[in-house]
Design an enzyme around this catalytic site. Structure first.
Site, PDB file in Angstrom:
ATOM      1  N   ARG A 174       0.813  -1.222   0.000  1.00 24.73           N
ATOM      2  CA  ARG A 174       0.000   0.000   0.000  1.00 24.73           C
ATOM      3  C   ARG A 174       0.848   1.274   0.000  1.00 24.73           C
ATOM      4  O   ARG A 174       0.455   2.295   0.548  1.00 24.73           O
ATOM      5  CB  ARG A 174      -0.986   0.012   1.176  1.00 24.73           C
ATOM      6  N   CYS A 221     -11.076   0.274   2.960  1.00 26.71           N
ATOM      7  CA  CYS A 221     -10.494  -0.185   4.226  1.00 26.71           C
ATOM      8  C   CYS A 221      -9.894   0.990   4.992  1.00 26.71           C
ATOM      9  O   CYS A 221      -9.150   1.796   4.429  1.00 26.71           O
ATOM     10  CB  CYS A 221      -9.417  -1.234   3.975  1.00 26.71           C
ATOM     11  N   GLU A 287      -5.135   3.713   6.517  1.00 24.79           N
ATOM     12  CA  GLU A 287      -5.046   3.553   5.068  1.00 24.79           C
ATOM     13  C   GLU A 287      -5.710   4.728   4.359  1.00 24.79           C
ATOM     14  O   GLU A 287      -5.361   5.066   3.240  1.00 24.79           O
ATOM     15  CB  GLU A 287      -5.691   2.238   4.629  1.00 24.79           C
TER      16      GLU A 287
END
EC number: 1.3.1.98
Length: 295
Positions: A174, A221, A287
């Site tokens: 990520r 998320c 995130e």
């Protein structure tokens, strides 16, 4: 500039003051001056003042007050995709495409690649992002991520434009390693030759994994998985699924999703994020991207 007034910049970019809620998958966010840039010249002008880049609007929580910076959206030539194989770089097994603009919607691109029988990015199916934003955060699922299919990236900042390869970036889970403030304007894809049927089968696996995710407005998320442990499982074990603050709720289907029940404010979202961090026994890395950033 008043709300909804439209002007044109000196290079022809359309500039309009708009509520950012309409551009985010959460449906939350106040007003900002939005620049719709069609080419590199317009982008260079937009970068002359403090700015932010807005792609598909997922993984983003914008304050109810909006943001003072220019908000840039890539359109026109910067939202076009040339999937023609480069004859000098492609082989019998792999295809290196022409340039794919950062403003290209990722779901549509994945569908096109499937029909062409080109593999490597099908694991990102269903992510409601644009290519530039998806590359910038290396979006993905357990079945694959954006850096699985990149050959070259074109990135732009106020200092200029440069092309880099994935090997030149410190990318990982990520994250792309692209410095903050740089814009992913275009990429060239490196894909494996397959068949439409085989690619579709892999897409189905990723789709199946999303069955338990909420269908309501959500950024996606909320937290990265800490050390390989599911953040959603930790939130569930803390007994937080279904918890509501204002018009926002931790999704009953999946603890790592916060949903907008209708009319949620950014304050509602931040309150839920703080509650999760207070109740879960391990540090959680966000995130979501927050506009503006929190101290």
């Amino acid at each position: 500039m008043t709300a909804s007034s439209v002007t044109s910049s000196r290079t022809g970019a359309r500039v309009e003051r708009l509520p950012l809620a309409r551009f985010t998958t959460l449906g939350v966010g106040g007003e900002a001056e939005v620049w719709f840039v069609d080419n590199h010249e317009q982008l260079a002008e937009a970068l002359e003042q403090p700015y932010r880049i807005l792609g598909g609007g997922s993984n983003l929580v914008v304050a109810d007050e909006g943001v003072p910076e220019r908000v840039i959206r890539l359109t026109g030539r910067l939202a076009a995709a040339d999937l023609t194989p480069d004859p000098d770089l492609s082989s019998t097994e792999t295809v290196v495409t022409g340039w794919v603009g950062g403003g290209v919607p990722l779901p549509g691109l994945i569908r096109r690649l499937q029909k062409l029988g080109l593999s490597n990015l099908e694991g990102t199916v269903g992510i409601p992002a644009q290519v530039g934003g998806a590359v910038w955060m290396n979006a993905g699922t357990r079945y694959g991520e954006m850096f699985d299919g990149l050959h070259t990236l074109e990135i732009v900042s106020p200092e200029g434009m440069r092309q880099v390869t994935p090997d030149e970036l410190d990318w990982g889970y990520r994250r792309s390693g692209i410095p903050r403030g740089h814009v992913v304007t275009r990429v060239r894809l490196k894909l494996r030759r397959s068949t439409p049927e085989a690619v579709l089968a892999k897409m189905a696996l990723a789709d199946q994994a999303r069955k338990g995710q909420p269908k309501m407005k959500t950024p996606g998320c909320a937290f990265k998985n800490p050390g390989g442990v599911s953040a959603g499982k930790l939130i569930d074990e803390a007994g937080l699924k279904g918890t509501r603050i204002g018009n926002a709720m931790i999704a009953p289907e999946h603890g790592n999703f916060i949903v907008n029940l209708g009319g949620a404010s950014s304050r509602d979202i931040h309150a839920l994020l703080a509650l999760i961090r207070a109740r879960v026994g391990v540090p959680l890395e966000l995130e979501y991207e927050l506009w503006p950033e929190q101290a």
